[in-house]
Motif scaffolding. Structure first.
Motif, PDB file in Angstrom:
ATOM      1  N   THR A 239       0.836  -1.196   0.000  1.00 40.03           N
ATOM      2  CA  THR A 239       0.000   0.000   0.000  1.00 40.03           C
ATOM      3  C   THR A 239       0.877   1.254   0.000  1.00 40.03           C
ATOM      4  O   THR A 239       2.039   1.218   0.404  1.00 40.03           O
ATOM      5  N   ARG A 240       0.295   2.370  -0.445  1.00 39.44           N
ATOM      6  CA  ARG A 240       1.049   3.614  -0.488  1.00 39.44           C
ATOM      7  C   ARG A 240       1.563   4.006   0.900  1.00 39.44           C
ATOM      8  O   ARG A 240       2.644   4.578   1.045  1.00 39.44           O
ATOM      9  N   SER A 241       0.803   3.680   1.913  1.00 36.45           N
ATOM     10  CA  SER A 241       1.229   3.985   3.279  1.00 36.45           C
ATOM     11  C   SER A 241       2.410   3.134   3.723  1.00 36.45           C
ATOM     12  O   SER A 241       3.025   3.415   4.752  1.00 36.45           O
ATOM     13  N   GLN A 242       2.714   2.075   2.941  1.00 36.80           N
ATOM     14  CA  GLN A 242       3.773   1.114   3.240  1.00 36.80           C
ATOM     15  C   GLN A 242       3.495   0.336   4.527  1.00 36.80           C
ATOM     16  O   GLN A 242       4.395  -0.278   5.092  1.00 36.80           O
ATOM     17  N   HIS A 285      -4.972   1.306   1.804  1.00 35.10           N
ATOM     18  CA  HIS A 285      -4.995   1.634   3.229  1.00 35.10           C
ATOM     19  C   HIS A 285      -5.013   3.143   3.420  1.00 35.10           C
ATOM     20  O   HIS A 285      -4.247   3.879   2.780  1.00 35.10           O
ATOM     21  N   ALA A 286      -5.904   3.618   4.313  1.00 29.46           N
ATOM     22  CA  ALA A 286      -6.020   5.050   4.609  1.00 29.46           C
ATOM     23  C   ALA A 286      -6.192   5.253   6.102  1.00 29.46           C
ATOM     24  O   ALA A 286      -7.308   5.245   6.628  1.00 29.46           O
ATOM     25  N   GLY A 287      -5.099   5.411   6.818  1.00 32.83           N
ATOM     26  CA  GLY A 287      -5.166   5.710   8.256  1.00 32.83           C
ATOM     27  C   GLY A 287      -5.765   4.579   9.064  1.00 32.83           C
ATOM     28  O   GLY A 287      -5.191   3.488   9.144  1.00 32.83           O
ATOM     29  N   ALA A 306     -13.680   0.111   5.234  1.00 36.06           N
ATOM     30  CA  ALA A 306     -13.725  -1.077   6.085  1.00 36.06           C
ATOM     31  C   ALA A 306     -12.770  -0.895   7.248  1.00 36.06           C
ATOM     32  O   ALA A 306     -11.667  -0.354   7.072  1.00 36.06           O
ATOM     33  N   PRO A 307     -13.143  -1.346   8.451  1.00 37.86           N
ATOM     34  CA  PRO A 307     -12.239  -1.240   9.601  1.00 37.86           C
ATOM     35  C   PRO A 307     -11.006  -2.117   9.412  1.00 37.86           C
ATOM     36  O   PRO A 307     -11.062  -3.166   8.782  1.00 37.86           O
ATOM     37  N   LEU A 326     -16.237   3.778 -11.766  1.00 40.97           N
ATOM     38  CA  LEU A 326     -15.084   4.044 -10.902  1.00 40.97           C
ATOM     39  C   LEU A 326     -13.951   3.106 -11.313  1.00 40.97           C
ATOM     40  O   LEU A 326     -14.113   1.886 -11.338  1.00 40.97           O
ATOM     41  N   LEU A 327     -12.801   3.676 -11.613  1.00 39.58           N
ATOM     42  CA  LEU A 327     -11.676   2.913 -12.141  1.00 39.58           C
ATOM     43  C   LEU A 327     -10.650   2.545 -11.072  1.00 39.58           C
ATOM     44  O   LEU A 327     -10.109   1.443 -11.072  1.00 39.58           O
ATOM     45  N   ASP A 328     -10.355   3.488 -10.186  1.00 40.58           N
ATOM     46  CA  ASP A 328      -9.281   3.261  -9.223  1.00 40.58           C
ATOM     47  C   ASP A 328      -9.428   4.253  -8.083  1.00 40.58           C
ATOM     48  O   ASP A 328     -10.077   5.295  -8.217  1.00 40.58           O
ATOM     49  N   VAL A 329      -8.814   3.921  -6.941  1.00 40.62           N
ATOM     50  CA  VAL A 329      -8.816   4.821  -5.794  1.00 40.62           C
ATOM     51  C   VAL A 329      -7.396   4.900  -5.240  1.00 40.62           C
ATOM     52  O   VAL A 329      -6.684   3.889  -5.180  1.00 40.62           O
ATOM     53  N   ASP A 330      -6.965   6.104  -4.884  1.00 40.08           N
ATOM     54  CA  ASP A 330      -5.655   6.340  -4.281  1.00 40.08           C
ATOM     55  C   ASP A 330      -5.860   6.985  -2.920  1.00 40.08           C
ATOM     56  O   ASP A 330      -6.482   8.059  -2.820  1.00 40.08           O
ATOM     57  N   ALA A 331      -5.332   6.336  -1.891  1.00 41.90           N
ATOM     58  CA  ALA A 331      -5.478   6.848  -0.529  1.00 41.90           C
ATOM     59  C   ALA A 331      -4.228   7.615  -0.117  1.00 41.90           C
ATOM     60  O   ALA A 331      -3.101   7.153  -0.318  1.00 41.90           O
TER      61      ALA A 331
END
Length: 685
Positions: A239-242, A285-287, A306-307, A326-331
């Protein structure tokens, strides 16, 4: 040298499926280890060279035009990741790119000076040094560890997309002794950079296993996951958050995702939701939550949260809309970016957080393509995005969220005095046989008399969209008075998920009739005189199908790595990609209705004695995705059964699905195809 075409020998092979017995005289061409096969391909190459010999000067002219419009020594806009700015650059006379980085000093990218490396540059991977004298070279993976100290990269010297994985210490430049052979694309690091996850393929070229490699380990790598369902591919990412490793298994219509804390690479992956046929989903992943993009009860997909401790519990965040795919999501740490498609065009939606209203980024042109691009940093207030149209060269922007400013960082230089104002782009709508309106994107040089010779491009499979795009090579056509058009036929994704579903399985023929409808619209509306059709891979299947369906509508056909022996391929589970493709085309091996439907349209089976336009088929000996024998068999049958032509086959004897690998070699290949197109429409000056 004779101008008579090669005659392929006939070795009848009888096959029976669902009570239908067929004779395939050219099945022997499947065996590339047979000296007769190689001899036949070489004879075809010699014949093609003979038949195009009069175009050598034009080929060289077009090559020089492509080369002359390209800034050969150039560098990309640097992308921030951790304490470094990463970028790639090219040097005049060198075939391959060079991957580099410089230490970060501030939040803004370093100033670009065309033709000059950035001060303090560290070369992390030089494709030219790695390629050496090899006639083919490709990089499959290039991934820097989260702490920036190590590089994982993989190379292919044949074109069969089977890579060797190696590791480099970026602090010392030392190549580590660790080496893994026969790996697939991609891979992911653990948080601490001690462990790298990678995938391997089975005999059918399906990525089905995920392994864990610990740097410095001399024992066997640990098998983390094996996918036994032959319809599913696997992949691994971070994930971008690593914070989380994401292991995905997916068929054409179904997904299953597993997650693991990236700080615990030896741990067990957790299933987000067990697979359910027809349900696709992806995760970021977002926080304190996951974001899940899915189509469970939402044909055009919706976005849910989702939790972390219960990723299977999905709560809608952006609900389904019939008019928006909707094609993609970036957090990111403080906002979410959604990439979407509406009315045949792409768009970007920002969810800024903190109770502020979502909004969409406006773009100035009537047709274009925009997408998030190169955003590895989780904590940022800027969005990097790419933008292009049929007249605007590829451009890189930063969108500043606090101010709403769209900042142009770079537009690809086009040398030789290119002015976008000299060209025009249009959107037309053809009417298909069943009344469906099919979009067409068109670009032409201002002042071009109409009707004009036209190159019509199409693809139409896998929900892949051929969005409006810029091409330097295409200018060689436009400046000679040709029209260029893209037929956005069903089977692609341009108009949403239903557009795709209406051009697959037992509705596949819509793809072909849509393309013919687009060609006839261009003629009836005064755009086009003589039309050349062009497509590759699954778009090559489209080319073969429309050549059978309406040969009189086309002055020529260019079919690149064409999937023209589709029925025989999809009947053979031992061949690469076959089983996973059953969700796209149907399963003719076990379903007699699918068999009959595919047999009614596949190009190889439907060649008849009508007059066909000239056809140029281009393939590669080491192609894993569409094997070389498909166009070889097709051309042989056209010569045997059809009138018209000539029918030409050109085989790259040391390349794969994408053709020759070096940029100069690729330009020469494109110049070859474009000169053939120009010759077919009588524009050679």
């Amino acid at each position: 040298m004779s101008d008579m075409p090669p005659v392929a020998k006939k070795v009848p092979v009888e096959r029976t499926h669902h009570g239908d017995t067929v004779i395939d005289e050219y099945a022997w061409l499947l065996n590339k280890d047979d000296p007769d096969t190689i001899a036949h391909l070489e004879a075809e190459n010699a014949y093609t060279q003979e038949m195009t010999g009069h175009l050598k000067d034009l080929q060289e002219t077009v090559f020089q035009e492509i080369k002359g419009r390209t800034l050969e020594t150039d560098l990309s806009v640097p992308t921030r990741k951790g304490g470094w700015w990463y970028y790639s650059r090219t040097e005049e006379g060198k075939q391959y790119g060079i991957q580099c980085r410089v230490a970060a000093d501030g939040d803004s990218p370093p100033e670009l000076k065309p033709g000059e490396p950035l001060p303090g540059e560290q070369v992390i991977l030089d494709g030219n040094e790695l390629a050496g004298d090899s006639p083919f070279f490709s990089i499959g993976t290039s991934a820097v560890s989260p702490d920036g100290t190590r590089l994982a990269y993989s190379t292919d010297f044949r074109g069969d997309e089977r890579f060797t994985l190696r590791f480099k210490d970026l602090r010392t430049g030392e190549l580590l002794p660790d080496e893994v052979t026969d790996v697939f694309y991609g891979g992911a690091w653990s948080s601490d950079g001690s462990t790298f996850f990678y995938t391997t393929i089975d005999d059918a070229w399906r990525p089905y296993r995920v392994f864990r490699h610990t740097l410095g380990s001399t024992g066997e790598d640990a098998l983390v996951y094996q996918e036994d369902d032959e319809r599913f591919w696997v992949g691994i990412g971070l994930t971008r958050s690593q914070r989380y490793l994401v292991l995905s298994a997916g068929s054409k219509i179904t997904s299953e995702v597993r997650v693991l804390d990236a700080d615990r690479p030896d741990g067990e992956f957790t299933v987000v939701r067990p697979r359910r046929t027809g349900v696709e989903y992806a995760l970021d992943h977002a926080g304190d939550r996951f974001l899940v993009l899915h189509n469970d009860g939402a044909v055009n997909f919706e976005l849910a949260t989702a939790p972390i401790d219960d990723p299977s519990a999905w709560t809608p965040l952006i609900e389904h809309r019939e008019d928006t795919r909707l094609l993609d999501v970036d957090a990111f740490e403080g906002h979410i970016v959604v990439h979407f498609r509406r009315d045949g065009l792409t768009g970007i939606r920002i969810l800024p957080g903190e109770g502020r209203e979502p909004y969409e980024i406006p773009f100035p042109e009537p047709i274009y393509d925009a997408a998030p691009s190169g955003n590895p940093e989780f904590e940022t207030s800027r969005l990097r995005l790419s933008y292009t149209s049929m007249i605007t060269p590829p451009s890189v922007y930063d969108y500043d969220l606090p101010s709403g400013e769209l900042i142009l960082l770079k537009r690809r230089p086009v040398l030789g005095g290119y002015d976008p104002g000299d060209y025009e782009q249009f959107r037309e709508w053809a009417t298909a046989e069943d009344g469906t309106r099919v979009p067409i994107s068109i670009v032409v040089k201002k002042g071009t008399g109409r009707p004009a010779p036209t190159l019509l491009y199409g693809y139409g499979s896998y929900e892949t969209s051929i969005d409006p795009y810029f091409s330097v090579a295409r200018l060689s056509l436009l400046d000679r008075g040709l029209v260029f058009a893209v037929a956005h036929v069903r089977g692609g994704g341009e108009m949403g998920r239903r557009w795709y579903e209406d051009g697959k399985l037992t509705r596949k023929k819509n793809t072909f009739s849509d393309f013919v409808a687009c060609a006839r619209h261009l003629k009836s509306e005064g755009w086009s005189s003589r039309i050349i059709a062009r497509g590759g891979s699954a778009g090559g299947l489209l080319m073969g199908a429309v050549a059978n369906l309406a040969p009189e509508d086309f002055a020529g056909v260019v079919a690149e790595v064409p999937f023209v022996d589709a029925l025989n391929t999809i009947l053979d589970p031992s061949l690469p990609l076959t089983v996973i493709e059953w969700d796209e085309w149907g399963d003719p091996l076990h379903d007699p209705d699918v068999y009959a439907y595919m047999k009614s349209y596949t190009p190889y089976e439907n060649v008849d004695g009508r007059r066909y336009p000239p056809i140029l088929a281009i393939t590669s000996l080491n192609d894993t995705r569409v094997l070389f024998h498909e166009p070889a068999k097709w051309i042989a049958r056209l010569r045997e059964a059809a009138d018209g032509g000539p029918f030409l086959l050109k085989t790259e004897m040391g390349a794969g699905h994408g053709g020759r690998s070096g940029r100069y070699d690729a330009w020469r290949e494109e110049a070859f195809a474009l000169s053939w197109i120009l010759d077919r429409v009588g524009v050679t000056e």
